[in-house]
Design a protein around this motif. Structure first.
Motif, mmCIF file in Angstrom:
data_model
loop_
_atom_site.group_PDB
_atom_site.id
_atom_site.type_symbol
_atom_site.label_atom_id
_atom_site.label_comp_id
_atom_site.label_asym_id
_atom_site.label_seq_id
_atom_site.Cartn_x
_atom_site.Cartn_y
_atom_site.Cartn_z
ATOM 1 N N LYS A 124 0.824 -1.217 0.000
ATOM 2 C CA LYS A 124 0.000 0.000 0.000
ATOM 3 C C LYS A 124 0.858 1.267 0.000
ATOM 4 O O LYS A 124 0.532 2.245 -0.658
ATOM 5 C CB LYS A 124 -0.951 0.025 1.198
ATOM 6 C CG LYS A 124 -1.922 -1.120 1.241
ATOM 7 C CD LYS A 124 -2.921 -1.027 0.129
ATOM 8 C CE LYS A 124 -3.919 -2.172 0.225
ATOM 9 N NZ LYS A 124 -4.521 -2.463 -1.055
ATOM 10 N N GLU A 125 1.952 1.243 0.747
ATOM 11 C CA GLU A 125 2.831 2.413 0.799
ATOM 12 C C GLU A 125 3.439 2.689 -0.574
ATOM 13 O O GLU A 125 3.512 3.845 -1.003
ATOM 14 C CB GLU A 125 3.942 2.196 1.814
ATOM 15 C CG GLU A 125 3.467 2.055 3.230
ATOM 16 C CD GLU A 125 4.541 1.515 4.167
ATOM 17 O OE1 GLU A 125 5.741 1.605 3.823
ATOM 18 O OE2 GLU A 125 4.174 1.010 5.235
ATOM 19 N N THR A 126 3.859 1.643 -1.238
ATOM 20 C CA THR A 126 4.424 1.780 -2.574
ATOM 21 C C THR A 126 3.379 2.347 -3.516
ATOM 22 O O THR A 126 3.669 3.243 -4.318
ATOM 23 C CB THR A 126 4.919 0.407 -3.094
ATOM 24 O OG1 THR A 126 5.889 -0.099 -2.182
ATOM 25 C CG2 THR A 126 5.506 0.512 -4.478
ATOM 26 N N GLU A 127 2.163 1.847 -3.422
ATOM 27 C CA GLU A 127 1.076 2.305 -4.277
ATOM 28 C C GLU A 127 0.843 3.803 -4.109
ATOM 29 O O GLU A 127 0.812 4.556 -5.086
ATOM 30 C CB GLU A 127 -0.200 1.528 -3.948
ATOM 31 C CG GLU A 127 -1.406 1.941 -4.750
ATOM 32 C CD GLU A 127 -2.624 1.090 -4.455
ATOM 33 O OE1 GLU A 127 -3.507 1.047 -5.314
ATOM 34 O OE2 GLU A 127 -2.692 0.483 -3.367
ATOM 35 N N VAL A 128 0.719 4.243 -2.872
ATOM 36 C CA VAL A 128 0.447 5.655 -2.601
ATOM 37 C C VAL A 128 1.619 6.523 -3.058
ATOM 38 O O VAL A 128 1.425 7.551 -3.721
ATOM 39 C CB VAL A 128 0.135 5.874 -1.102
ATOM 40 C CG1 VAL A 128 0.104 7.349 -0.763
ATOM 41 C CG2 VAL A 128 -1.184 5.212 -0.733
ATOM 42 N N GLU A 129 2.834 6.102 -2.744
ATOM 43 C CA GLU A 129 4.004 6.897 -3.118
ATOM 44 C C GLU A 129 4.140 7.039 -4.630
ATOM 45 O O GLU A 129 4.399 8.135 -5.139
ATOM 46 C CB GLU A 129 5.276 6.282 -2.526
ATOM 47 C CG GLU A 129 6.482 7.156 -2.751
ATOM 48 C CD GLU A 129 7.680 6.759 -1.927
ATOM 49 O OE1 GLU A 129 8.794 7.174 -2.300
ATOM 50 O OE2 GLU A 129 7.520 6.058 -0.916
ATOM 51 N N LEU A 130 3.948 5.945 -5.363
ATOM 52 C CA LEU A 130 4.089 6.008 -6.815
ATOM 53 C C LEU A 130 2.971 6.821 -7.462
ATOM 54 O O LEU A 130 3.210 7.577 -8.414
ATOM 55 C CB LEU A 130 4.150 4.603 -7.408
ATOM 56 C CG LEU A 130 5.437 3.831 -7.123
ATOM 57 C CD1 LEU A 130 5.355 2.414 -7.653
ATOM 58 C CD2 LEU A 130 6.649 4.544 -7.698
ATOM 59 N N LEU A 131 1.756 6.695 -6.956
ATOM 60 C CA LEU A 131 0.656 7.478 -7.521
ATOM 61 C C LEU A 131 0.825 8.971 -7.231
ATOM 62 O O LEU A 131 0.529 9.815 -8.090
ATOM 63 C CB LEU A 131 -0.691 6.976 -7.005
ATOM 64 C CG LEU A 131 -1.136 5.635 -7.582
ATOM 65 C CD1 LEU A 131 -2.418 5.154 -6.927
ATOM 66 C CD2 LEU A 131 -1.309 5.710 -9.096
ATOM 67 N N LEU A 132 1.293 9.302 -6.036
ATOM 68 C CA LEU A 132 1.560 10.704 -5.730
ATOM 69 C C LEU A 132 2.678 11.252 -6.628
ATOM 70 O O LEU A 132 2.607 12.388 -7.097
ATOM 71 C CB LEU A 132 1.930 10.878 -4.257
ATOM 72 C CG LEU A 132 0.761 10.822 -3.272
ATOM 73 C CD1 LEU A 132 1.274 10.831 -1.837
ATOM 74 C CD2 LEU A 132 -0.214 11.955 -3.496
ATOM 75 N N TYR A 133 3.685 10.430 -6.876
ATOM 76 C CA TYR A 133 4.769 10.845 -7.766
ATOM 77 C C TYR A 133 4.243 11.092 -9.179
ATOM 78 O O TYR A 133 4.590 12.082 -9.826
ATOM 79 C CB TYR A 133 5.877 9.793 -7.777
ATOM 80 C CG TYR A 133 7.081 10.215 -8.573
ATOM 81 C CD1 TYR A 133 7.964 11.168 -8.065
ATOM 82 C CD2 TYR A 133 7.339 9.685 -9.820
ATOM 83 C CE1 TYR A 133 9.071 11.580 -8.791
ATOM 84 C CE2 TYR A 133 8.445 10.091 -10.556
ATOM 85 C CZ TYR A 133 9.302 11.038 -10.032
ATOM 86 O OH TYR A 133 10.389 11.450 -10.762
#
Length: 159
Positions: free
Chosen positions: A96-105
């Motif tokens: 989930k953390e990876t998902e949020v970080e990549l989408l924000l990027y």
């Protein structure tokens, strides 16, 4: 031929020898690029999630540089392709953390993109949908991460 369920596959794999499972994995990797990419992630990248995120970010940067800016038609096609690729990498990770970080990027890159996405309704809607999606994902994260990502999200929501 009807595909077996995950539970059925798991049961069957338990009865196979280690060598047979290895051969099945290699054969599976030969058939589709996504299978090979997933296997690559699981074997080489899963232990270093931060490195994986940086690698994906670099690829996103390259894809944004390759966008044909002659018309919004080409920009939309390219942005959708980038998002599709990003979602695929997110699916590999399952974090989930990876998902949020990549989408924000992705949203940061899209907001900073020139020509401005605010001149095209479709791109603006795609951008807003991703921000809404991230907003829904935030409560599942640790409180400290929620705060950090929420600050980024609020910055991105200001036009």
């Amino acid at each position: 031929m009807k595909a077996a369920t995950i539970a059925q596959l798991k049961k069957e794999l338990q009865f196979r020898s280690q060598d047979e499972v290895l051969q099945l994995c290699l054969r599976l990797a030969r058939f589709k690029k996504e299978n090979k990419e997933l296997l690559t992630y699981l074997l080489f990248e899963a232990g270093n999630e931060d490195g994986y995120i940086e690698t994906v970010k670099l690829e996103v940067d390259e894809m944004f540089l390759d966008i044909n800016t002659n018309s919004f038609f080409y920009i939309k096609k390219s942005v959708r392709k980038i998002l599709r690729t990003l979602k695929k990498y997110i699916r590999y990770s399952g974090n989930k953390e990876t998902e949020v970080e990549l989408l924000l990027y992705f949203c940061q890159k899209l907001k900073a993109f020139s020509p401005s996405i605010h001149r095209n309704i479709t791109l603006q809607n795609l951008y807003n949908r991703q921000l809404d999606y991230v907003q829904k994902k935030l409560p599942a994260l640790h409180e400290d991460l929620q705060y950090d990502y929420r600050v980024l999200l609020e910055d991105l929501q200001m036009n």
